[in-house]
Design a protein around this motif. Structure first.
Motif, PDB file in Angstrom:
ATOM      1  N   ASP A  19       0.854  -1.189   0.000  1.00 17.11           N
ATOM      2  CA  ASP A  19       0.000   0.000   0.000  1.00 17.11           C
ATOM      3  C   ASP A  19       0.890   1.239   0.000  1.00 17.11           C
ATOM      4  OD1 ASP A  19      -1.819   2.013   0.332  1.00 17.11           O
ATOM      5  OD2 ASP A  19      -2.714   1.231   2.172  1.00 17.11           O
ATOM      6  N   ALA A  20       1.037   1.853  -1.172  1.00 12.21           N
ATOM      7  CA  ALA A  20       1.916   3.017  -1.306  1.00 12.21           C
ATOM      8  C   ALA A  20       1.455   4.194  -0.469  1.00 12.21           C
ATOM      9  CB  ALA A  20       2.009   3.430  -2.774  1.00 12.21           C
ATOM     10  N   LEU A  21       0.175   4.182  -0.048  1.00 14.46           N
ATOM     11  CA  LEU A  21      -0.374   5.288   0.736  1.00 14.46           C
ATOM     12  C   LEU A  21      -0.429   4.979   2.230  1.00 14.46           C
ATOM     13  CD1 LEU A  21      -3.275   6.407  -1.627  1.00 14.46           C
ATOM     14  CD2 LEU A  21      -1.159   7.622  -1.158  1.00 14.46           C
ATOM     15  N   ALA A  22       0.309   3.958   2.666  1.00 14.09           N
ATOM     16  CA  ALA A  22       0.260   3.577   4.074  1.00 14.09           C
ATOM     17  C   ALA A  22       0.665   4.732   4.984  1.00 14.09           C
ATOM     18  CB  ALA A  22       1.172   2.367   4.321  1.00 14.09           C
ATOM     19  N   LEU A  23       1.735   5.436   4.648  1.00 16.91           N
ATOM     20  CA  LEU A  23       2.189   6.565   5.464  1.00 16.91           C
ATOM     21  C   LEU A  23       1.199   7.713   5.405  1.00 16.91           C
ATOM     22  CD1 LEU A  23       6.038   6.824   4.836  1.00 16.91           C
ATOM     23  CD2 LEU A  23       4.917   6.379   7.012  1.00 16.91           C
ATOM     24  N   ALA A  24       0.698   8.014   4.204  1.00 14.11           N
ATOM     25  CA  ALA A  24      -0.224   9.134   4.041  1.00 14.11           C
ATOM     26  C   ALA A  24      -1.493   8.924   4.859  1.00 14.11           C
ATOM     27  CB  ALA A  24      -0.571   9.315   2.568  1.00 14.11           C
ATOM     28  N   ALA A  25      -2.007   7.699   4.889  1.00  8.46           N
ATOM     29  CA  ALA A  25      -3.228   7.414   5.647  1.00  8.46           C
ATOM     30  C   ALA A  25      -3.010   7.628   7.142  1.00  8.46           C
ATOM     31  CB  ALA A  25      -3.673   5.977   5.383  1.00  8.46           C
ATOM     32  N   GLN A  26      -1.870   7.142   7.653  1.00  8.90           N
ATOM     33  CA  GLN A  26      -1.568   7.348   9.073  1.00  8.90           C
ATOM     34  C   GLN A  26      -1.410   8.834   9.388  1.00  8.90           C
ATOM     35  OE1 GLN A  26       1.804   4.958  10.476  1.00  8.90           O
ATOM     36  NE2 GLN A  26       1.511   3.665   8.685  1.00  8.90           N
ATOM     37  N   HIS A  27      -0.708   9.539   8.504  1.00  8.80           N
ATOM     38  CA  HIS A  27      -0.466  10.968   8.717  1.00  8.80           C
ATOM     39  C   HIS A  27      -1.773  11.746   8.744  1.00  8.80           C
ATOM     40  CE1 HIS A  27       0.671  15.129   7.719  1.00  8.80           C
ATOM     41  NE2 HIS A  27       1.802  14.848   8.333  1.00  8.80           N
ATOM     42  N   ASP A  28      -2.697  11.421   7.822  1.00 15.13           N
ATOM     43  CA  ASP A  28      -3.994  12.109   7.781  1.00 15.13           C
ATOM     44  C   ASP A  28      -4.766  11.910   9.078  1.00 15.13           C
ATOM     45  OD1 ASP A  28      -3.475  13.000   5.251  1.00 15.13           O
ATOM     46  OD2 ASP A  28      -4.809  11.594   4.230  1.00 15.13           O
ATOM     47  N   THR A  29      -4.758  10.665   9.560  1.00 16.05           N
ATOM     48  CA  THR A  29      -5.495  10.346  10.788  1.00 16.05           C
ATOM     49  C   THR A  29      -4.926  11.100  11.985  1.00 16.05           C
ATOM     50  OG1 THR A  29      -6.095   8.147   9.979  1.00 16.05           O
ATOM     51  CG2 THR A  29      -6.139   8.482  12.361  1.00 16.05           C
ATOM     52  N   ALA A  30      -3.594  11.082  12.125  1.00 18.57           N
ATOM     53  CA  ALA A  30      -2.959  11.750  13.258  1.00 18.57           C
ATOM     54  C   ALA A  30      -3.083  13.266  13.160  1.00 18.57           C
ATOM     55  CB  ALA A  30      -1.483  11.344  13.331  1.00 18.57           C
ATOM     56  N   ALA A  31      -2.931  13.822  11.957  1.00 15.84           N
ATOM     57  CA  ALA A  31      -3.044  15.271  11.781  1.00 15.84           C
ATOM     58  C   ALA A  31      -4.458  15.749  12.085  1.00 15.84           C
ATOM     59  CB  ALA A  31      -2.641  15.656  10.361  1.00 15.84           C
ATOM     60  N   ALA A  32      -5.456  14.940  11.735  1.00 21.74           N
ATOM     61  CA  ALA A  32      -6.840  15.302  12.042  1.00 21.74           C
ATOM     62  C   ALA A  32      -7.062  15.341  13.554  1.00 21.74           C
ATOM     63  CB  ALA A  32      -7.801  14.311  11.390  1.00 21.74           C
TER      64      ALA A  32
END
Length: 269
Positions: A19-32
């Motif tokens: 999943d190339a977006l694994a980091l982006a998904a975690q970052h979005d959740t934490a930033a929210a």
């Protein structure tokens, strides 16, 4: 003055390949979660290609994060999931102890943990979750078998049975640039039920999109097989690769300090 929080995300090489977006998904959740508390993002710390067995202080991003927290440069560590920091109960206990001694906060979004807290229930739940993660780590051989099955195109576990309308809406909102949390908030406001009647969360949206991509890749793989071609196992879609590249351009380093608004204004002049 609002709390300066460090958003931390980690993905192993294998996770990024799947999943190339694994980091982006975690970052979005934490930033929210940072925004929801009225805090500001001090830095985005990203450990790429790092396994959870690597000690926190030995990771490039998390090591710097802990040093900045200890030095008072930031006041909180925010992560999407417990296993992003460690699989070990002992290491989690050490981090929580550090946070109390050095006076900084920890927020673990999916497990619903935040310290300091007036309730001991959150800490108990956190360490219980850490114990579960630790137990799963002892099943490495079984997980390797599951990964091989997935790579071969076999769907494992109960499928996510959301309505086609919900799937379509989520895909459209994601394509429009909404974060997973923003999509979850939109679905909740629109009173669209989840498959099991629960509450929409960023993690639910992420899993549904991953499930949809899995189905699309399976169909594409079957078509290629019929034509005599062989698809690359685990290859990300063009859309996924493009978004991952955009995220990497936005956060190119393991430790990315947020630019203050006044600095952005000066650059715009």
């Amino acid at each position: 003055m609002s709390v300066g929080a460090i958003v931390y995300a980690r993905a192993s090489t294998e996770e990024l390949a799947f999943d190339a977006l694994a980091l982006a998904a975690q970052h979005d959740t934490a930033a929210a979660a940072v925004a929801a508390r009225g805090w500001r993002v001090h830095a985005s710390a990203l450990d790429r290609g790092i396994d959870s067995s690597v000690a926190p202080d030995e990771r490039p991003a998390l090591g710097r994060t802990l040093a900045d927290l200890a030095g008072g440069a930031a006041g909180a560590l925010v992560v999407a999931r417990l296993d992003r920091v460690s699989h070990s109960v002992r290491i989690w206990a050490d981090l929580v102890e550090r946070s109390y001694q050095q006076r900084w906060a920890i927020v673990v979004v999916e497990e619903g943990f935040e310290s300091p807290s007036d309730s001991g229930e959150g800490a108990a739940a956190l360490f219980a979750a850490a114990a579960r993660v630790e137990q799963r780590r002892r099943s490495a051989r079984a997980r390797a078998g599951l990964a091989a099955a997935r790579a071969g195109g076999t769907r494992l576990g109960r499928p996510i049975e959301h309505t086609p309308e919900a799937r379509q809406l989520i895909q459209e909102l994601r394509a429009a640039g909404n974060t997973y949390q923003q999509i979850a908030d939109h679905l909740t406001a629109a009173e669209i039920p989840t498959a099991r009647g629960g509450r929409w969360r960023a993690s639910t949206v992420h899993r549904l999109l991953r499930s949809t991509r899995f189905d699309e890749q399976a169909v594409a793989g079957a078509a290629l097989q019929d034509s005599g071609s062989t698809p690359a196992a685990g290859a990300p879609s063009a859309d996924q690769a493009e978004r991952a590249a955009e995220f990497d351009r936005q956060f190119p380093d393991s430790y990315n300090l947020s630019r203050p608004p006044d600095a952005e204004d000066r650059d715009a002049r």
